[in-house]
Design an enzyme around this catalytic site. Structure first.
Site, PDB file in Angstrom:
ATOM      1  N   TRP A 222       0.925  -1.276  -0.052  1.00 26.90           N
ATOM      2  CA  TRP A 222       0.061   0.144  -0.134  1.00 26.90           C
ATOM      3  C   TRP A 222       0.984   1.348   0.132  1.00 26.90           C
ATOM      4  CZ3 TRP A 222      -2.099   2.670   4.873  1.00 26.90           C
ATOM      5  CH2 TRP A 222      -0.981   2.594   5.902  1.00 26.90           C
ATOM      6  N   ASP A 223       2.317   1.263   0.356  1.00 28.92           N
ATOM      7  CA  ASP A 223       3.119   2.361   0.268  1.00 28.92           C
ATOM      8  C   ASP A 223       3.114   2.831  -1.109  1.00 28.92           C
ATOM      9  OD1 ASP A 223       3.981   0.229   2.011  1.00 28.92           O
ATOM     10  OD2 ASP A 223       5.824   0.942   2.193  1.00 28.92           O
TER      11      ASP A 223
ATOM     12  N   GLU B  12       0.198  -3.099  12.530  1.00 31.24           N
ATOM     13  CA  GLU B  12       0.235  -4.532  12.315  1.00 31.24           C
ATOM     14  C   GLU B  12       0.363  -5.156  13.575  1.00 31.24           C
ATOM     15  OE1 GLU B  12       3.300  -4.859   9.566  1.00 31.24           O
ATOM     16  OE2 GLU B  12       1.965  -4.550   7.961  1.00 31.24           O
TER      17      GLU B  12
ATOM     18  N   LYS C 212       2.116   0.226  16.358  1.00 31.58           N
ATOM     19  CA  LYS C 212       3.304   0.237  15.557  1.00 31.58           C
ATOM     20  C   LYS C 212       3.334   1.488  14.662  1.00 31.58           C
ATOM     21  CE  LYS C 212       5.673  -2.279  11.778  1.00 31.58           C
ATOM     22  NZ  LYS C 212       5.661  -3.112  10.794  1.00 31.58           N
ATOM     23  N   GLN C 213       2.343   1.936  14.175  1.00 31.04           N
ATOM     24  CA  GLN C 213       2.543   3.084  13.298  1.00 31.04           C
ATOM     25  C   GLN C 213       0.781   3.926  13.189  1.00 31.04           C
ATOM     26  OE1 GLN C 213       3.063  -0.040  10.261  1.00 31.04           O
ATOM     27  NE2 GLN C 213       2.003   1.458   8.899  1.00 31.04           N
TER      28      GLN C 213
HETATM   29  C1  BGC Z   1       4.494  -1.879   7.539  1.00 38.47           C
HETATM   30  C2  BGC Z   1       3.626  -1.665   6.341  1.00 38.47           C
HETATM   31  C3  BGC Z   1       4.464  -1.550   4.942  1.00 38.47           C
HETATM   32  C4  BGC Z   1       5.454  -2.362   4.838  1.00 38.47           C
HETATM   33  C5  BGC Z   1       6.248  -2.098   3.751  1.00 38.47           C
HETATM   34  C6  BGC Z   1       5.803  -2.761   7.225  1.00 38.47           C
HETATM   35  O1  BGC Z   1       6.540  -2.554   8.230  1.00 38.47           O
HETATM   36  O2  BGC Z   1       3.826  -2.007   8.835  1.00 38.47           O
HETATM   37  O3  BGC Z   1       2.692  -0.722   6.670  1.00 38.47           O
HETATM   38  O4  BGC Z   1       3.459  -1.348   4.040  1.00 38.47           O
HETATM   39  O5  BGC Z   1       6.297  -2.488   6.020  1.00 38.47           O
HETATM   40  O6  BGC Z   1       7.084  -0.877   3.748  1.00 38.47           O
END
Ligand code: BGC
Length: 721
Positions: free
Chosen positions: A321-322, A463, A574-575
């Site tokens: 999704w980035d 996540e 996490k984010q």
């Molecule tokens: C993140 C995801 C991201 C992926 C690739 C993961 O650590 O939690 O949101 O898409 O890294 O960058």
């Protein structure tokens, strides 16, 4: 300070992994890691190919690293003048962000090596290196210049059946193990003065060896060209690679360099953000824009960008999704043709997304969490390795991160809103949106005994909390997807024949009342004192500090999420999740809501992903937390200058460049500091400039017109150019 130049003095093998990323040269087709020419596998040299994947035995599928056509190794009086074997008197590495040129200057004592190399933006198959040796002592010199097959792979090997052609142009061909993709690398070289040479096939590749007696003051200047083609590009990759080298040798290094620079000039003209007031920040912004621009698939028109760009094989070279949420914004506002390419990749991989939905028993399109060619899912069921038992851990990213389909629909809709161009929707974008909506229809939990529909058993952007119900971000992106599907009826109110056909094909009449029904029944985000609950039951989790959770780790590489992760039972995330939602849907929330949620969630966020800081920065701008916005901007923009970011998830290496942060830096500057937004077909500004910034100036493209945005502490203007 020259804000276009990154410089580093000295050499340490321990920094090699990070330096390979920081000094990367790339052109969308391939990435050449920023390590010196002589580097063997221990320093992680690689020429990573975009979109060429392979799986070796039961290991993870990942992109293929091509044989390295710019390998040069100097020996003098029997001693290898190589950074791996001989400590230099002085060594400097530089990267010129404006033109993506890697320079090294190494004084070994008996000889000094100065080189400049680039991966051509004008001809993406081509790399060139101008390599100069100044001899300071006399002696017998041997220089190996060739195509190295000693390839560093994370989950390889991937290339088999090497065939070498030792002619004036060196040529090495090999075939990938899984799909039989042919990879050809050709190399040509000019040297002044002429030196006696011999060509030989060696265990580690095909080499030309130049041998001569030298004296102090002698100088050798080499122009070395390497070209890579695969059978995905052309049925005769070897002939193409050879022809490309013939052409390169005809025109010479300087002319190739000029064409490459002219291509970069255009990129910067379309996209450069100039920041005045803080030189380190201006440099970090150039670095970010360089790293994102250099991996744009300009050559293809239907490719996307992996999460670690072309800096290697990390994250399986997969598309996340980035692409839609973090890379897309800079491109859609500066180089819409690149934004189109990212989305066309999704349009063309719709069959893969349909297949995945069907495998899980759903209708419509469930896009891969880690998408490879054809939309194939690269994410395994066991995507983390436990540091204590060394056993793979069952993770649910691929099964439950259903927001990916909505993220894609969001970007397709934004493309239309920002460019006013319906063509991408016509090309298949509309079908993607409808199919994503149909996926959500079949994924929703409808209850006989209550009005609300749930989306249960999902993973949101955070996540660390797996298999939750009603993740606020996920529900909002789903709602937006469903609304975008409904809005297609207005966008194509003129009912072109293809659209009518599409509606028939997806049995619009049957599904649409259901879709409207679910839009109505999606629960409003649950709130407590103005704070949105990230998912049902989140507020009941242990509320402790980040430090407390960190102190529970027994290994610094331990994975925080999953069944036994330290974060799962707590409110530590996490984010950005709720805040990502607020940053992406600014019109839906009041300043007071954003402020309350920022204050609650930021201290509870690990920022364990490089995607996090930029979302918090955008929201911080909005609510006037400008000092925090500035710090988060620095953190985001400097990530690849400093070579930072997390390197491990459990036992899995995740290092590389950080395109999401690179895109995030553009987003903070343009959408946050300048407050750029497209509202009802009009570009508007709402500047929130931190005190450190005197002036921001950047070009923008919207609705087919080009503008320049200027923002100072006094206010901002948008002028058509
Ligand atoms: C993140 C995801 C991201 C992926 C690739 C993961 O650590 O939690 O949101 O898409 O890294 O960058």
């Amino acid at each position: 300070m020259n804000t276009w130049i990154l410089e580093k003095e000295g050499f340490s093998p321990a920094d090699a992994a990070a330096d390979g990323n920081r000094f990367l040269c790339a052109n969308g087709y391939l990435g050449l890691r920023g390590v010196p020419e002589e580097a063997g596998p221990a320093l992680f040299p690689a020429v990573t190919l975009a979109g060429v994947y392979d799986q070796f035995e039961e290991k993870w599928r990942e992109p293929v690293n091509a044989p390295h056509g710019l390998r040069l190794q100097l020996t003098m009086n029997g001693r290898a003048l190589s950074l791996e074997e001989t400590a230099p008197l002085r060594h400097k590495t530089m990267l010129d962000y404006r033109y993506g040129i890697y320079h090294r200057d190494t004084d070994f004592g008996p000889a000094r090596i100065l080189s400049s190399r680039f991966t051509s933006l004008a001809d993406p198959h081509l790399m060139a290196d101008q390599y100069r040796v100044e001899f300071q002592k006399s002696g017998l010199v041997s220089l190996r210049v060739g195509i190295s097959t000693d390839i560093w792979d994370i989950n390889g090997p991937h290339l088999f059946g090497f065939r070498h052609h030792a002619e004036e142009i060196l040529l090495t061909e090999a075939t990938t193990g899984q799909k039989g993709i042919r990879v050809a690398v050709a190399q040509g070289m000019e040297i002044s003065p002429r030196v006696e040479e011999s060509i030989s096939v060696e265990p580690d590749g095909l080499y030309r060896t130049l041998v001569a007696e030298v004296f102090p003051g002698d100088i050798w200047t080499l122009s070395v060209y390497a070209s890579v083609y695969t059978s995905l590009d052309h049925p005769s990759p070897a002939a193409q690679a050879r022809a490309s080298i013939q052409r390169a040798m005809r025109v010479g290094y300087l002319e190739l360099l000029q064409a490459h620079q002219a291509a970069w000039d255009q990129v910067w003209q379309a996209s450069e953000i100039q920041l005045e007031g803080d030189e380190a920040a201006a440099q970090a912004l150039h670095a970010s824009q360089y790293h994102l621009n250099c991996i744009a698939p300009r050559h293809a028109g239907n490719m996307s960008i992996p999460a670690r760009g072309l800096s290697g094989q990390t994250y399986k070279g997969a598309i996340f999704w980035d692409s839609e949420m973090f890379f897309f914004p800079m491109f859609v506002y500066t180089q819409p043709e690149v934004a189109q390419s990212l989305l066309r990749y999704r349009i063309e991989t719709l069959p893969g997304a349909r297949k995945k939905a069907a495998e899980y028993g759903y209708r419509g399109a469930f896009y891969a969490w880690e998408s490879q060619e054809g939309g194939e899912e690269g994410c395994t069921n066991f995507n983390v390795v436990d540091v204590f038992t060394h056993r793979p851990v069952r993770t649910y990213f691929r099964d439950k991160q259903i927001h990916i389909s909505g993220d894609i629909a969001y970007a397709l809709r934004s493309y239309y809103d920002i460019t006013g161009d319906r063509s991408l929707l016509e090309e298949g974008g509309a079908e993607v949106i409808l199919e994503c909506a149909r996926f959500y229809l079949s994924r929703a939990s409808l209850h006989a005994d209550r009005e609300e529909a749930d989306f249960a058993d999902v993973i949101g952007p955070d996540e660390y909390h797996e298999r939750v119900t009603n993740n606020a971000y996920t529900n909002q992106i789903i709602l937006h997807c469903l609304q975008s599907a409904l809005a297609l009826a207005d966008i194509f109110a003129d009912r072109p024949a293809w659209f009518q056909g599409l509606l028939l094909q997806i049995k619009y009449e049957k599904d649409w009342p259901l879709l409207e029904n679910i839009c109505r029944r999606l629960p409003a985000p649950r709130e407590r004192e103005g704070v949105i609950e990230q998912f049902d039951g989140y507020f009941a989790l242990e509320d402790c500090t980040l430090e407390e959770v960190r102190s529970r780790l027994r290994d610094p590489r331990e994975y925080w999420g999953g069944d036994h992760g330290v974060a799962g039972v707590t409110q530590i995330i996490k984010q950005a999740d709720v805040i990502a939602m607020m940053a992406l849907f600014p019109g839906l929330y009041t300043d007071a809501q954003v402020a309350a949620n920022w204050a609650y969630y930021e201290p509870r966020t690990e920022h364990g992903s490089s995607l996090s800081a930029c979302m918090y920065a955008l929201a911080a701008c909005r609510v006037g937390r400008l000092e925090e916005a500035w710090q988060l901007f620095q953190k985001t923009a400097e990530i690849d200058v400093l070579g930072g970011g997390k390197q491990w998830a459990g036992e899995i290496y995740i290092g590389g460049t950080h395109p999401a942060s690179n895109g995030g830096a553009w987003m903070i500057a343009a959408l946050g500091f300048a407050g750029l937004r497209m509202r009802g077909g009009q570009l508007t500004l709402q500047p929130h400039l931190p005190s450190q910034v005197k002036r921001l100036s950047f070009p923008v493209t919207a609705a087919g017109r080009r503008y320049r945005v200027e923002v100072t502490q006094e206010g901002g203007t948008i002028t058509e150019i």
